[in-house]
Write a protein that holds these residues in place. Structure first.
Motif, PDB file in Angstrom:
ATOM      1  N   GLY A 165      91.629  64.220  25.052  1.00 62.43           N
ATOM      2  CA  GLY A 165      92.049  64.144  26.449  1.00 62.43           C
ATOM      3  C   GLY A 165      91.597  62.859  27.119  1.00 62.43           C
ATOM      4  O   GLY A 165      91.769  62.690  28.321  1.00 62.43           O
ATOM      5  N   PHE A 166      91.020  61.915  26.335  1.00 56.45           N
ATOM      6  CA  PHE A 166      90.557  60.635  26.868  1.00 56.45           C
ATOM      7  C   PHE A 166      91.087  59.499  26.001  1.00 56.45           C
ATOM      8  O   PHE A 166      91.420  59.695  24.834  1.00 56.45           O
ATOM      9  N   TYR A 167      91.173  58.305  26.576  1.00 55.49           N
ATOM     10  CA  TYR A 167      91.467  57.111  25.794  1.00 55.49           C
ATOM     11  C   TYR A 167      90.512  56.011  26.228  1.00 55.49           C
ATOM     12  O   TYR A 167      89.901  56.057  27.307  1.00 55.49           O
ATOM     13  N   VAL A 168      90.350  55.002  25.358  1.00 55.41           N
ATOM     14  CA  VAL A 168      89.440  53.885  25.620  1.00 55.41           C
ATOM     15  C   VAL A 168      90.255  52.704  26.127  1.00 55.41           C
ATOM     16  O   VAL A 168      91.280  52.345  25.537  1.00 55.41           O
ATOM     17  N   SER A 169      89.805  52.124  27.226  1.00 52.56           N
ATOM     18  CA  SER A 169      90.480  50.965  27.811  1.00 52.56           C
ATOM     19  C   SER A 169      89.561  49.742  27.705  1.00 52.56           C
ATOM     20  O   SER A 169      88.421  49.778  28.169  1.00 52.56           O
ATOM     21  N   LEU A 170      90.062  48.686  27.044  1.00 48.86           N
ATOM     22  CA  LEU A 170      89.354  47.398  26.989  1.00 48.86           C
ATOM     23  C   LEU A 170      90.090  46.427  27.894  1.00 48.86           C
ATOM     24  O   LEU A 170      91.299  46.240  27.745  1.00 48.86           O
ATOM     25  N   GLU A 171      89.378  45.836  28.824  1.00 46.62           N
ATOM     26  CA  GLU A 171      90.016  44.911  29.778  1.00 46.62           C
ATOM     27  C   GLU A 171      89.457  43.501  29.593  1.00 46.62           C
ATOM     28  O   GLU A 171      88.251  43.281  29.688  1.00 46.62           O
ATOM     29  N   TRP A 172      90.360  42.581  29.309  1.00 46.78           N
ATOM     30  CA  TRP A 172      90.016  41.178  29.099  1.00 46.78           C
ATOM     31  C   TRP A 172      90.314  40.451  30.409  1.00 46.78           C
ATOM     32  O   TRP A 172      91.457  40.193  30.749  1.00 46.78           O
ATOM     33  N   VAL A 173      89.266  40.158  31.148  1.00 41.15           N
ATOM     34  CA  VAL A 173      89.404  39.577  32.491  1.00 41.15           C
ATOM     35  C   VAL A 173      88.888  38.139  32.475  1.00 41.15           C
ATOM     36  O   VAL A 173      87.756  37.888  32.042  1.00 41.15           O
ATOM     37  N   THR A 174      89.710  37.199  32.953  1.00 39.32           N
ATOM     38  CA  THR A 174      89.296  35.793  33.038  1.00 39.32           C
ATOM     39  C   THR A 174      89.201  35.379  34.502  1.00 39.32           C
ATOM     40  O   THR A 174      90.134  35.584  35.280  1.00 39.32           O
ATOM     41  N   ILE A 175      88.045  34.815  34.873  1.00 40.21           N
ATOM     42  CA  ILE A 175      87.767  34.395  36.255  1.00 40.21           C
ATOM     43  C   ILE A 175      87.578  32.886  36.246  1.00 40.21           C
ATOM     44  O   ILE A 175      86.889  32.347  35.371  1.00 40.21           O
ATOM     45  N   SER A 176      88.187  32.184  37.191  1.00 41.63           N
ATOM     46  CA  SER A 176      88.163  30.716  37.150  1.00 41.63           C
ATOM     47  C   SER A 176      88.088  30.132  38.552  1.00 41.63           C
ATOM     48  O   SER A 176      88.499  30.766  39.527  1.00 41.63           O
ATOM     49  N   ASN A 177      87.536  28.911  38.639  1.00 37.15           N
ATOM     50  CA  ASN A 177      87.630  28.159  39.895  1.00 37.15           C
ATOM     51  C   ASN A 177      88.524  26.957  39.647  1.00 37.15           C
ATOM     52  O   ASN A 177      88.084  25.898  39.226  1.00 37.15           O
ATOM     53  N   LYS A 178      89.809  27.125  39.919  1.00 40.88           N
ATOM     54  CA  LYS A 178      90.764  26.038  39.668  1.00 40.88           C
ATOM     55  C   LYS A 178      90.529  24.882  40.626  1.00 40.88           C
ATOM     56  O   LYS A 178      90.729  23.727  40.293  1.00 40.88           O
ATOM     57  N   ASN A 179      90.103  25.217  41.836  1.00 44.05           N
ATOM     58  CA  ASN A 179      89.823  24.168  42.823  1.00 44.05           C
ATOM     59  C   ASN A 179      88.317  23.937  42.840  1.00 44.05           C
ATOM     60  O   ASN A 179      87.561  24.731  43.371  1.00 44.05           O
ATOM     61  N   LYS A 180      87.877  22.877  42.206  1.00 40.85           N
ATOM     62  CA  LYS A 180      86.437  22.641  42.064  1.00 40.85           C
ATOM     63  C   LYS A 180      85.752  22.405  43.405  1.00 40.85           C
ATOM     64  O   LYS A 180      84.561  22.639  43.551  1.00 40.85           O
ATOM     65  N   ASP A 181      86.500  21.937  44.387  1.00 41.58           N
ATOM     66  CA  ASP A 181      85.886  21.577  45.666  1.00 41.58           C
ATOM     67  C   ASP A 181      85.349  22.793  46.414  1.00 41.58           C
ATOM     68  O   ASP A 181      84.263  22.762  46.980  1.00 41.58           O
ATOM     69  N   ASN A 182      86.135  23.909  46.435  1.00 43.48           N
ATOM     70  CA  ASN A 182      85.675  25.054  47.230  1.00 43.48           C
ATOM     71  C   ASN A 182      84.806  26.036  46.428  1.00 43.48           C
ATOM     72  O   ASN A 182      84.273  26.977  46.980  1.00 43.48           O
ATOM     73  N   LYS A 183      84.677  25.810  45.119  1.00 46.00           N
ATOM     74  CA  LYS A 183      83.795  26.613  44.247  1.00 46.00           C
ATOM     75  C   LYS A 183      84.139  28.103  44.248  1.00 46.00           C
ATOM     76  O   LYS A 183      83.327  28.917  43.852  1.00 46.00           O
ATOM     77  N   LYS A 184      85.325  28.474  44.688  1.00 46.40           N
ATOM     78  CA  LYS A 184      85.684  29.888  44.741  1.00 46.40           C
ATOM     79  C   LYS A 184      86.270  30.331  43.408  1.00 46.40           C
ATOM     80  O   LYS A 184      87.197  29.714  42.894  1.00 46.40           O
ATOM     81  N   TYR A 185      85.715  31.409  42.878  1.00 44.62           N
ATOM     82  CA  TYR A 185      86.190  31.946  41.603  1.00 44.62           C
ATOM     83  C   TYR A 185      87.155  33.098  41.860  1.00 44.62           C
ATOM     84  O   TYR A 185      86.899  33.948  42.710  1.00 44.62           O
ATOM     85  N   GLU A 186      88.261  33.105  41.106  1.00 43.25           N
ATOM     86  CA  GLU A 186      89.278  34.143  41.248  1.00 43.25           C
ATOM     87  C   GLU A 186      89.738  34.608  39.880  1.00 43.25           C
ATOM     88  O   GLU A 186      89.660  33.858  38.895  1.00 43.25           O
ATOM     89  N   ILE A 187      90.269  35.845  39.823  1.00 42.07           N
ATOM     90  CA  ILE A 187      90.820  36.365  38.571  1.00 42.07           C
ATOM     91  C   ILE A 187      92.167  35.686  38.312  1.00 42.07           C
ATOM     92  O   ILE A 187      93.064  35.726  39.154  1.00 42.07           O
ATOM     93  N   ILE A 188      92.320  35.045  37.147  1.00 44.98           N
ATOM     94  CA  ILE A 188      93.574  34.364  36.807  1.00 44.98           C
ATOM     95  C   ILE A 188      94.286  35.064  35.648  1.00 44.98           C
ATOM     96  O   ILE A 188      95.451  34.778  35.374  1.00 44.98           O
ATOM     97  N   LYS A 189      93.596  35.975  34.956  1.00 47.42           N
ATOM     98  CA  LYS A 189      94.197  36.649  33.798  1.00 47.42           C
ATOM     99  C   LYS A 189      93.551  38.018  33.662  1.00 47.42           C
ATOM    100  O   LYS A 189      92.327  38.151  33.792  1.00 47.42           O
ATOM    101  N   HIS A 190      94.376  39.031  33.424  1.00 46.28           N
ATOM    102  CA  HIS A 190      93.856  40.400  33.299  1.00 46.28           C
ATOM    103  C   HIS A 190      94.736  41.152  32.304  1.00 46.28           C
ATOM    104  O   HIS A 190      95.832  41.584  32.629  1.00 46.28           O
TER     105      HIS A 190
END
Length: 554
Positions: A169-194
């Motif tokens: 009644g259960f399954y296993v979920s593996l999530e490959w999440v990539t977080i990046s700061n494309k704009n180096k100036d503002n240093k903000k990291y965002e999810i770009i791939k999931h």
């Protein structure tokens, strides 16, 4: 000689399994979780998370002495406020980056500076986002190029699957999440791939390749990628090949009757179903759609046969055999859409009936050069489980499987980080030995390199039925395992003897001997964490950390 010392400290934030986490997969993923984390970038530095949400660091200062526990970071959320939380998890992504989960479903990416250097070490949150249901982190890497910096991390969840009739009644979920700061100036990291993979068993091993171009998984049951934003039902068209393999119905039998189970679409009612019985025929229709129709393998008492819709949205049919004791090899003649479920007593009865086909002589042809294996000489620890795991590599861009290796009887034992810039190594049992393998994603033709052997370890470890954690030194000088309580076993590599020793059976002089040592901890608390470095073993219990100095010179 072993030097063993213990230190008291604040309580570990252990999370025990809940009543609804009752499957073997929950036990593998969360019940056997290693609460002690080794920073492979700075050896002899270990971390744990306490009940206050503090990440505590302990570092070896002198040969057998630990420094005082040091708080390096505190989780901003109250861990006890979440009822369905998992254990908090941490992974040391690089020498200056860490990924962290608080066990409530929130992922943190933390810049640490150079850890171990008090002048530059400062833990600062660079990314912090709620990602749904609670998960644990099982691997992460740091990717740096001229344009951007990325962190790729692998998260594991065990999710409820309402439509699963046959399994847990259960399954296993593996999530490959990539977080990046494309704009180096503002240093903000965002999810770009999931990307998400689903499977039916918790992987023994899962790691992202150092260049981020692929993923390797060792598991008993296979994993497949699914599209983000789609649940299991919506994914039926894209996953059709997988669904085709899924049996249309499951059936069981005893000497007297048969039980057939069919999964129905959601919200099915009694009015939607038509079931017709004849002495040697059956017809099942759902809303003008024919589920199953054909000639039965043998006759049934059609007047005593019944059907019912169960609470889990399945149709259960009971058929009474006319020829009691007759074993049916199939339900409907020529139909391949069903799967027979046998219980252990039926298997034992079948085996007994086949006994006359086997020879009573252990070696019916003694003239053969190699006599067959004598099963009576096998010990319990020689016997493998019937199922075998497989090693799969997935391409990061196409999300397709590029390599599949069936491990067969090569039982998975443990993983270890030998070089933090490479993928973790994994250790497999090969006959009586244990072999350590280093994955190399860059070498397509030679992707897995054999780098070390632990003689007889495969055989010796099999007798340890209460083992909980397994590890080895990154320089392969020893392997070690611990039980759930107290005992730690250390297996050293063969070393030259200082005295003359002869093999009693063969009379030859023995040049090297491998030794086993046992350490017993002075506590009744369960062991919650276990890590090995080149010279030391760290053992974590609820309120103590034990340091075992493994004297590699003797």
């Amino acid at each position: 000689v072993l030097y063993l010392q213990g230190w008291s400290m604040s309580a570990v934030a252990e999370v025990k399994l809940r009543d609804d986490q009752y499957t073997l997969e929950h036990m593998h993923a969360f019940g056997m979780y290693n609460y002690l984390h080794c920073d492979s970038w700075y050896q002899d530095s270990v971390y744990y998370i306490d009940t206050l949400g503090r990440i505590m660091n302990l570092t070896v200062m002198l040969d057998t002495a630990l420094g005082k526990p040091r708080e390096v970071f505190r989780l901003p959320t109250d861990l006890t406020a979440c009822d369905n939380r998992l254990c908090a998890s941490i992974h040391f992504t690089s020498s200056t980056w860490v990924t962290l989960s608080d066990g409530t479903g929130r992922l943190y990416v933390i810049g640490t500076g150079e850890r171990g250097n008090s002048a530059s070490e400062k833990w600062e949150i660079m990314f912090n986002e709620e990602l749904g249901n609670p998960f644990i982190i099982i691997h992460s890497i740091s990717l740096l190029n001229a344009e951007e910096h990325s962190i790729a991390t692998l998260l594991l969840r065990i999710e409820k699957e309402e439509l699963d009739m046959k399994g847990s009644g259960f399954y296993v979920s593996l999530e490959w999440v990539t977080i990046s700061n494309k704009n180096k100036d503002n240093k903000k990291y965002e999810i770009i791939k999931h990307d998400i993979l689903h499977g039916k068993s918790v992987p023994h091993y899962a790691a992202i390749e150092p260049d981020g171009n692929g993923l390797m998984i060792v598991s008993y049951k296979s994993f497949t990628f699914v599209q983000v934003g789609q649940d299991l039902e919506e994914n039926m068209d894209e996953d059709m090949s997988q669904k085709i393999k899924e049996p249309l119905y499951y059936w069981q039998q005893t000497e007297d009757d048969l039980t057939v189970m069919i999964r129905l679409p959601e919200d099915s009612t009694k009015e939607d179903i038509q079931v017709q019985f004849w002495p040697d025929h059956i017809n099942i229709v759902w809303k003008d759609h024919q589920f199953l129709e054909g000639k039965l393998y043998s006759s049934v008492d059609h007047e005593s046969s019944t059907w019912i819709i169960k609470e889990n949205n399945s149709l259960e049919i009971s058929l009474i055999k006319k020829n009691e004791g007759l074993t049916w090899p199939e339900l409907v003649v020529g139909d391949k859409q069903g799967e027979l479920i046998r219980d252990s007593t039926q298997c034992a009865a079948i085996a007994e009936r086949l006994m006359h086909l086997t020879s009573e002589e252990l070696n019916p042809n003694p003239d053969k050069e190699k006599p067959p294996c004598n099963a009576q000489e096998l010990e319990e620890c020689d016997i493998f489980f019937e199922e075998s795991s497989s090693l799969c590599r997935f391409d990061g861009s196409t999300l397709k499987t590029t390599h599949v290796v069936n491990l067969g009887s090569n039982q998975y034992l443990f993983s270890v980080i030998v070089d933090p810039k490479e993928m973790p190594c994994f250790c497999l049992r090969h006959d009586v030995d244990a072999l350590l393998w280093q994955p190399h994603s860059s070498k397509q033709d030679d992707m897995w390199e054999h780098i070390a052997t632990f003689n007889a370890l495969g055989y010796v470890q099999a007798s340890k039925r209460d083992k909980k954690f397994f590890a080895c030194a990154p320089n392969y000088s020893y392997a070690a395992l611990c039980e759930c309580l107290r005992r730690v076993f250390i297996y050293r590599q063969p070393a030259p003897m200082s005295t003359v020793l002869y093999n009693r059976k063969e009379g030859r002089q023995v040049g090297q001997v491998a030794k086993q040592q046992v350490a017993s901890l002075e506590t009744n608390d369960p062991i919650l964490g276990f890590q090995a470095t080149n010279e030391r073993l760290f053992v974590l219990t609820t309120r103590n950390l034990f340091l075992i100095k493994v004297n590699t010179e003797n």
